[in-house]
Scaffold this active site. Structure first.
Site, PDB file in Angstrom:
ATOM      1  N   SER A   1      35.364  33.248  51.713  1.00 32.30           N
ATOM      2  CA  SER A   1      35.356  33.558  50.551  1.00 32.30           C
ATOM      3  C   SER A   1      34.363  34.714  50.444  1.00 32.30           C
ATOM      4  O   SER A   1      33.335  34.698  50.963  1.00 32.30           O
ATOM      5  CB  SER A   1      35.077  32.336  49.341  1.00 32.30           C
ATOM      6  OG  SER A   1      34.726  32.705  48.285  1.00 32.30           O
TER       7      SER A   1
ATOM      8  N   TYR B   1      29.883  24.420  47.697  1.00 32.24           N
ATOM      9  CA  TYR B   1      30.880  25.478  48.230  1.00 32.24           C
ATOM     10  C   TYR B   1      30.176  26.619  48.864  1.00 32.24           C
ATOM     11  O   TYR B   1      30.921  27.226  50.024  1.00 32.24           O
ATOM     12  CB  TYR B   1      31.748  26.018  46.775  1.00 32.24           C
ATOM     13  CG  TYR B   1      32.695  26.848  47.036  1.00 32.24           C
ATOM     14  CD1 TYR B   1      34.160  26.270  47.659  1.00 32.24           C
ATOM     15  CD2 TYR B   1      32.786  28.301  47.160  1.00 32.24           C
ATOM     16  CE1 TYR B   1      35.204  27.010  47.888  1.00 32.24           C
ATOM     17  CE2 TYR B   1      34.119  28.971  47.144  1.00 32.24           C
ATOM     18  CZ  TYR B   1      34.951  28.443  47.677  1.00 32.24           C
ATOM     19  OH  TYR B   1      36.201  29.177  47.896  1.00 32.24           O
TER      20      TYR B   1
HETATM   21  P1  NAD Z   1      44.563  25.473  46.347  1.00 36.32           P
HETATM   22  O1  NAD Z   1      43.929  24.457  45.687  1.00 36.32           O
HETATM   23  O2  NAD Z   1      45.748  26.110  45.541  1.00 36.32           O
HETATM   24  O3  NAD Z   1      45.108  25.162  47.631  1.00 36.32           O
HETATM   25  C1  NAD Z   1      44.233  24.660  48.668  1.00 36.32           C
HETATM   26  C2  NAD Z   1      45.209  23.365  49.375  1.00 36.32           C
HETATM   27  O4  NAD Z   1      44.216  22.843  50.531  1.00 36.32           O
HETATM   28  C3  NAD Z   1      45.627  22.387  48.516  1.00 36.32           C
HETATM   29  O5  NAD Z   1      47.023  22.357  48.766  1.00 36.32           O
HETATM   30  C4  NAD Z   1      45.000  21.048  49.131  1.00 36.32           C
HETATM   31  O6  NAD Z   1      45.774  20.124  49.057  1.00 36.32           O
HETATM   32  C5  NAD Z   1      44.703  21.482  50.356  1.00 36.32           C
HETATM   33  N1  NAD Z   1      43.547  20.665  50.716  1.00 36.32           N
HETATM   34  C6  NAD Z   1      42.336  20.322  50.178  1.00 36.32           C
HETATM   35  N2  NAD Z   1      41.448  19.475  50.890  1.00 36.32           N
HETATM   36  C7  NAD Z   1      42.389  19.309  52.098  1.00 36.32           C
HETATM   37  C8  NAD Z   1      42.201  18.497  53.156  1.00 36.32           C
HETATM   38  N3  NAD Z   1      41.018  17.696  53.378  1.00 36.32           N
HETATM   39  N4  NAD Z   1      43.072  18.601  54.359  1.00 36.32           N
HETATM   40  C9  NAD Z   1      44.200  19.461  54.098  1.00 36.32           C
HETATM   41  N5  NAD Z   1      44.395  20.325  52.921  1.00 36.32           N
HETATM   42  C10 NAD Z   1      43.512  20.049  52.144  1.00 36.32           C
HETATM   43  O7  NAD Z   1      43.524  26.695  46.568  1.00 36.32           O
HETATM   44  P2  NAD Z   1      43.653  28.180  47.081  1.00 36.32           P
HETATM   45  O8  NAD Z   1      42.858  29.026  46.153  1.00 36.32           O
HETATM   46  O9  NAD Z   1      44.887  28.381  47.589  1.00 36.32           O
HETATM   47  O10 NAD Z   1      42.662  28.243  48.451  1.00 36.32           O
HETATM   48  C11 NAD Z   1      42.819  28.332  49.711  1.00 36.32           C
HETATM   49  C12 NAD Z   1      41.612  28.725  50.610  1.00 36.32           C
HETATM   50  O11 NAD Z   1      41.143  29.833  50.116  1.00 36.32           O
HETATM   51  C13 NAD Z   1      40.538  27.733  50.387  1.00 36.32           C
HETATM   52  O12 NAD Z   1      39.797  27.671  51.570  1.00 36.32           O
HETATM   53  C14 NAD Z   1      39.665  28.379  49.312  1.00 36.32           C
HETATM   54  O13 NAD Z   1      38.105  27.955  49.233  1.00 36.32           O
HETATM   55  C15 NAD Z   1      39.762  29.806  49.495  1.00 36.32           C
HETATM   56  N6  NAD Z   1      39.236  30.688  48.477  1.00 36.32           N
HETATM   57  C16 NAD Z   1      40.150  30.718  47.333  1.00 36.32           C
HETATM   58  C17 NAD Z   1      39.828  31.464  46.107  1.00 36.32           C
HETATM   59  C18 NAD Z   1      40.468  31.617  45.067  1.00 36.32           C
HETATM   60  O14 NAD Z   1      39.884  32.242  43.994  1.00 36.32           O
HETATM   61  N7  NAD Z   1      41.544  30.739  44.677  1.00 36.32           N
HETATM   62  C19 NAD Z   1      38.454  32.357  46.409  1.00 36.32           C
HETATM   63  C20 NAD Z   1      37.963  32.601  47.762  1.00 36.32           C
HETATM   64  C21 NAD Z   1      38.409  31.968  48.777  1.00 36.32           C
END
Ligand code: NAD
Length: 272
Positions: free
Chosen positions: A141, A154
């Site tokens: 991130s 986080y």
């Molecule tokens: P999201 O919540 O839409 O999707 C994340 C998915 O991960 C969900 O389906 C959830 O069920 C799954 N998950 C959570 N814990 C889990 C586990 N223990 N085992 C297996 N699956 C699990 O979120 P997103 O925004 O699509 O996030 C995806 C990645 O991107 C994450 O690593 C997040 O930290 C990173 N990220 C997101 C953002 C943002 O702004 N959305 C920014 C920077 C980084």
């Protein structure tokens, strides 16, 4: 269609929502064969249905569980025998000051966001080495580069993912292994991450509302940027104008960036 991913076997964790789902749909359109996992069965089933003809394996699995990873390894060994790409995408984002966050929640975030990535790399590396050229995609991130208040677990997990990923890339280079490594650094992406947030803080609802108002990029756009970065083996894949500005500010003001990034991200609006 870009032939690069045709018939490539791509494993995506956290495929049941957000960036993971958008990646699954993009790579399905590119002719890839998908192995999809998520801890949530319902989200995973929806994604799987939307890309059904491209799915080799769809499995409910927890990235923090070694047992679940080893089960997946067994199934892949009995099936295709290798994978071409591992996308360590699953993650969670709780909200709250450090002293409001229980030890259990803090450790869970480290287990999912950091150990989940390490587990995936360790268990899948032998199967990636069996590919013509393997690729590991670790989703960190922009919050693995700078910090804001009320997200300490986080940040700890995402700084760790970035550090681990930078080190792993060099290990594999020095060992002359046939596996590349890239690190994804999204800015705010409009997904469910804040709505799904587990939190010990009463302000978590405000966080979700605020997040929805500042996240600039759609998951589909994020998936496109990630795909391009993967194809070009771009080591640090920055997503969104916010990530680019933050990356630049960090270079300019490595110890005082927060004086600018906090107002820019509207932190006062939620923390008062
Ligand atoms: P999201 O919540 O839409 O999707 C994340 C998915 O991960 C969900 O389906 C959830 O069920 C799954 N998950 C959570 N814990 C889990 C586990 N223990 N085992 C297996 N699956 C699990 O979120 P997103 O925004 O699509 O996030 C995806 C990645 O991107 C994450 O690593 C997040 O930290 C990173 N990220 C997101 C953002 C943002 O702004 N959305 C920014 C920077 C980084």
């Amino acid at each position: 269609m870009n032939k690069h991913w045709n018939n490539k076997i791509i494993l995506i964790t956290g495929a049941g929502s957000g960036i993971g789902r958008a990646l699954a749909q993009l790579f399905a359109g590119e002719g890839a064969q998908l192995i999809l996992t998520d801890i949530k069965a319902d989200g995973l089933a929806e994604t799987t249905e939307s890309v059904a003809s491209s799915v080799l394996l769809s499995k409910q699995a927890d990235v923090s569980s070694l047992e679940d990873w080893r089960m997946l390894v067994q199934e892949i060994e009995q099936g295709p025998g290798h994978i071409d790409v591992l996308v360590n995408n699953a993650g969670m984002a709780p909200f709250g000051y450090f002293d409001e966050t229980s030890e259990a929640l803090f450790n869970k975030v480290m287990d999912v966001n950091f150990n989940g990535v390490v587990n995936g790399c360790r268990e899948m590396l032998p199967l990636l080495e069996k590919a013509e050229r393997g690729l590991i995609v670790n989703v960190a991130s922009i919050f693995g580069l700078i910090a804001v208040p009320a997200c300490s677990s986080y940040h700890a997990s995402k700084f760790a993912v970035r550090g681990f990923t930078e080190a792993l890339k060099q290990d594999l280079m020095f060992q002359k292994k046939s596996v590349d490594v890239v690190c994804v650094m999204p800015g705010g992406i409009k997904t469910n991450i804040a709505n799904f947030a587990e939190s010990d803080s009463a302000d978590a609802r405000d966080f979700a509302k605020h997040f929805a108002s500042v996240a600039l990029t759609s998951p589909e756009k994020a998936a496109k940027v990630i795909e391009k970065g993967m194809r070009n083996n771009t080591f640090r894949i920055l997503i969104g104008p916010d990530a680019k500005v933050v990356d630049w500010l960090y270079k300019l003001l490595p110890t005082s960036y927060y004086r600018i990034t906090n107002p820019l991200l509207g932190i006062r609006k939620i923390l008062g």
